[in-house]
Design a protein around this motif. Structure first.
Motif, PDB file in Angstrom:
ATOM      1  N   ARG A  79       0.806  -1.227   0.000  1.00 39.34           N
ATOM      2  CA  ARG A  79       0.000   0.000   0.000  1.00 39.34           C
ATOM      3  C   ARG A  79       0.834   1.270   0.000  1.00 39.34           C
ATOM      4  N   GLU A  80       2.084   1.159   0.477  1.00 41.11           N
ATOM      5  CA  GLU A  80       2.966   2.341   0.381  1.00 41.11           C
ATOM      6  C   GLU A  80       3.126   2.777  -1.068  1.00 41.11           C
ATOM      7  N   LEU A  81       2.986   1.816  -1.989  1.00 37.67           N
ATOM      8  CA  LEU A  81       3.160   2.135  -3.415  1.00 37.67           C
ATOM      9  C   LEU A  81       1.992   2.944  -3.963  1.00 37.67           C
ATOM     10  N   GLY A  82       0.922   3.047  -3.181  1.00 40.52           N
ATOM     11  CA  GLY A  82      -0.232   3.839  -3.611  1.00 40.52           C
ATOM     12  C   GLY A  82       0.105   5.298  -3.831  1.00 40.52           C
ATOM     13  N   ALA A  83       1.230   5.749  -3.281  1.00 37.01           N
ATOM     14  CA  ALA A  83       1.642   7.148  -3.449  1.00 37.01           C
ATOM     15  C   ALA A  83       2.335   7.387  -4.789  1.00 37.01           C
ATOM     16  N   GLN A  84       2.677   6.316  -5.524  1.00 35.30           N
ATOM     17  CA  GLN A  84       3.387   6.473  -6.806  1.00 35.30           C
ATOM     18  C   GLN A  84       2.382   6.805  -7.915  1.00 35.30           C
ATOM     19  N   ASP A  85       2.854   7.381  -9.023  1.00 33.23           N
ATOM     20  CA  ASP A  85       1.969   7.688 -10.154  1.00 33.23           C
ATOM     21  C   ASP A  85       1.498   6.422 -10.862  1.00 33.23           C
ATOM     22  N   VAL A  86       2.469   5.561 -11.149  1.00 33.29           N
ATOM     23  CA  VAL A  86       2.166   4.332 -11.909  1.00 33.29           C
ATOM     24  C   VAL A  86       2.734   3.151 -11.140  1.00 33.29           C
ATOM     25  N   VAL A  87       1.918   2.120 -10.918  1.00 36.95           N
ATOM     26  CA  VAL A  87       2.414   0.918 -10.236  1.00 36.95           C
ATOM     27  C   VAL A  87       2.328  -0.272 -11.190  1.00 36.95           C
ATOM     28  N   PHE A  88       3.448  -0.962 -11.361  1.00 35.97           N
ATOM     29  CA  PHE A  88       3.522  -2.177 -12.174  1.00 35.97           C
ATOM     30  C   PHE A  88       3.439  -3.396 -11.256  1.00 35.97           C
ATOM     31  N   SER A  89       2.919  -4.497 -11.794  1.00 38.97           N
ATOM     32  CA  SER A  89       2.949  -5.754 -11.034  1.00 38.97           C
ATOM     33  C   SER A  89       3.427  -6.878 -11.935  1.00 38.97           C
ATOM     34  N   MET A  90       4.148  -7.824 -11.324  1.00 36.60           N
ATOM     35  CA  MET A  90       4.648  -9.000 -12.048  1.00 36.60           C
ATOM     36  C   MET A  90       4.697 -10.147 -11.053  1.00 36.60           C
ATOM     37  N   VAL A  91       3.556 -10.821 -10.893  1.00 38.54           N
ATOM     38  CA  VAL A  91       3.462 -11.941  -9.947  1.00 38.54           C
ATOM     39  C   VAL A  91       3.086 -13.212 -10.714  1.00 38.54           C
ATOM     40  N   SER A  92       3.022 -14.338  -9.981  1.00 31.53           N
ATOM     41  CA  SER A  92       2.979 -15.629 -10.676  1.00 31.53           C
ATOM     42  C   SER A  92       1.657 -15.924 -11.382  1.00 31.53           C
ATOM     43  N   THR A  93       0.574 -15.919 -10.631  1.00 26.66           N
ATOM     44  CA  THR A  93      -0.686 -16.485 -11.142  1.00 26.66           C
ATOM     45  C   THR A  93      -1.837 -15.484 -11.014  1.00 26.66           C
ATOM     46  N   SER A  94      -2.986 -15.879 -11.556  1.00 24.06           N
ATOM     47  CA  SER A  94      -4.188 -15.045 -11.430  1.00 24.06           C
ATOM     48  C   SER A  94      -4.520 -14.798  -9.951  1.00 24.06           C
ATOM     49  N   ALA A  95      -4.475 -15.864  -9.149  1.00 23.24           N
ATOM     50  CA  ALA A  95      -4.806 -15.720  -7.715  1.00 23.24           C
ATOM     51  C   ALA A  95      -3.834 -14.756  -7.036  1.00 23.24           C
ATOM     52  N   ASP A  96      -2.578 -14.809  -7.436  1.00 22.79           N
ATOM     53  CA  ASP A  96      -1.585 -13.913  -6.818  1.00 22.79           C
ATOM     54  C   ASP A  96      -1.844 -12.457  -7.211  1.00 22.79           C
ATOM     55  N   LEU A  97      -2.235 -12.249  -8.459  1.00 26.62           N
ATOM     56  CA  LEU A  97      -2.542 -10.867  -8.864  1.00 26.62           C
ATOM     57  C   LEU A  97      -3.749 -10.352  -8.077  1.00 26.62           C
ATOM     58  N   GLU A  98      -4.752 -11.203  -7.936  1.00 28.73           N
ATOM     59  CA  GLU A  98      -5.930 -10.765  -7.165  1.00 28.73           C
ATOM     60  C   GLU A  98      -5.522 -10.440  -5.733  1.00 28.73           C
ATOM     61  N   GLN A  99      -4.610 -11.243  -5.179  1.00 34.20           N
ATOM     62  CA  GLN A  99      -4.203 -10.977  -3.803  1.00 34.20           C
ATOM     63  C   GLN A  99      -3.478  -9.637  -3.668  1.00 34.20           C
ATOM     64  N   VAL A 100      -2.492  -9.394  -4.536  1.00 33.16           N
ATOM     65  CA  VAL A 100      -1.728  -8.147  -4.354  1.00 33.16           C
ATOM     66  C   VAL A 100      -2.569  -6.912  -4.678  1.00 33.16           C
ATOM     67  N   MET A 101      -3.586  -7.085  -5.519  1.00 31.44           N
ATOM     68  CA  MET A 101      -4.413  -5.924  -5.879  1.00 31.44           C
ATOM     69  C   MET A 101      -5.644  -5.773  -4.995  1.00 31.44           C
ATOM     70  N   LEU A 102      -6.301  -6.899  -4.648  1.00 26.87           N
ATOM     71  CA  LEU A 102      -7.649  -6.803  -4.079  1.00 26.87           C
ATOM     72  C   LEU A 102      -7.779  -7.279  -2.639  1.00 26.87           C
ATOM     73  N   ASP A 103      -6.725  -7.833  -2.062  1.00 29.54           N
ATOM     74  CA  ASP A 103      -6.835  -8.321  -0.697  1.00 29.54           C
ATOM     75  C   ASP A 103      -7.333  -7.201   0.221  1.00 29.54           C
TER      76      ASP A 103
END
Ligand code: NAP
Length: 312
Positions: free
Chosen positions: A57-81
């Motif tokens: 959540r500290e990254l919420g202060a950045q203009d653009v945030v990139f993600s590169m995680v393993s699976t669909s479930a992992d993306l949902e976790q880092v974005m929507l948990d």
């Protein structure tokens, strides 16, 4: 948002792909903050000048945030948990760009959650491994709103040699998944002919050299040559992640009633390489499975071959 030069960037996921990609942004001069679940993997990025965030959540202060995680479930976790996710925090970035290879359904779900927070969501999955990134030869396929593409394009272009925009929404997810079906099938075809060569008395080095010099050769066949000839299976991309991509592709095939006999068979061959104990090795261990099926054991040819990935 600030001008391109001053845009601040966040990065989630510093695995085999995320770490070299984040490094490209740092090297391109973007002020970059990174986060990884296993914190120690951020150390090399910090040494290059990135700041290290303690939470996503500290990254919420950045203009653009990139993600590169393993699976669909992992993306949902880092974005929507609800407790940890980027898009469920108080402060959210203007744009999220996801580079992971995930399903259309997950991509759409995250896009909708992002848009509900007035965050633009852009899909930018990639082709190539970490060494390909370092050599400046990565390819990116993108989809989403065209205006958002123009905003993030200079950042994405810093990843490598080509950026292909394929339209709105989740189109890039499909293109990327289908590309990886070809990757697995091509690798299995290489494995079979190399084992046939071996049993019929032709060196793998000779077969690979001719393929690389022929119309059948490509950047991929060249950079897999040390694996195929000298059995260098240091993991760039694991069979577990490749199986995920076959499952994503075959789900689409079933949805659209497209028979894909070779793809189905290759999916199970990838799975058998996991069963043979190669889950944490490179997926090119499909060669060893092909050899075992032919009743032979391969040894390194200790040949002077190159992956062709000289840093540009
Ligand atoms: P990897 O080396 O296994 O790295 C995965 C990354 O995701 C790590 O940073 C890992 O954190 C993080 N992660 C996984 N689950 C997480 C979770 N639930 N919460 C937070 N972080 C999580 O995989 P990779 O090879 O970089 O692949 C990443 C994506 O790129 C995959 O979708 C893959 O299909 C795709 N891809 C890979 C390649 C390639 O050649 N490797 C090429 C193109 C596309 P930890 O470090 O804590 O485990």
């Amino acid at each position: 948002m600030s001008t391109q030069q001053n845009k601040t960037v966040g990065w989630i996921g510093l695995g085999n792909m995320g770490a070299p990609l984040a490094a490209r942004l740092v090297e391109a001069g973007y002020p970059t903050a990174v986060w990884n679940r296993t914190a120690s993997k951020a150390d090399p990025l910090a040494a290059k000048g990135a700041t290290v965030a303690a939470t996503i959540r500290e990254l919420g202060a950045q203009d653009v945030v990139f993600s590169m995680v393993s699976t669909s479930a992992d993306l949902e976790q880092v974005m929507l948990d609800p407790e940890l996710g980027l898009l469920t925090g108080d402060s959210v970035p203007a744009i999220v760009v996801d580079c992971s290879t995930v399903s259309v359904e997950t991509s759409r779900k995250v896009r909708e959650a992002a848009e509900a927070r007035n965050v633009r969501f852009f899909a930018a999955p990639v082709s190539g491994n970490g060494k390909v990134v370092a050599a400046g030869k990565l390819s990116v396929v993108c989809s989403g709103d065209e205006g958002t593409f123009e905003l993030v394009r200079p950042m994405i272009e810093s990843f490598g040699r080509s950026v292909t925009y394929v339209g709105d929404g989740e189109a890039a997810r499909l293109v990327k998944i289908y590309h990886n079906l070809l990757l697995g099938i091509y690798t299995q075809a290489l494995a079979e002919i190399l084992v046939l060569g071996q049993k019929s008395g032709v060196k793998r080095e000779a077969v690979m050299e001719f393929i690389n010099n022929s119309v059948m050769g490509c950047i991929f066949s060249q950079y897999k040559t040390p694996a195929m000839v000298n059995l260098d299976f240091h993991p760039t991309f694991t069979p577990v992640l490749l199986r995920k991509d076959f499952d994503l592709g075959l789900t689409e095939a079933r949805k659209h009633e497209v028979p894909m006999p070779i793809t189905n068979l290759t999916r199970d061959i990838v799975e058998s390489s996991i069963g043979h104990g190669f889950a944490k090795d490179d997926f090119a261990t499909m060669l060893l499975v092909a050899a075992a099926n032919a009743g032979i054991e391969l040894t390194s040819e200790n040949a002077d071959v190159t992956d062709g990935l000289d840093v540009e």
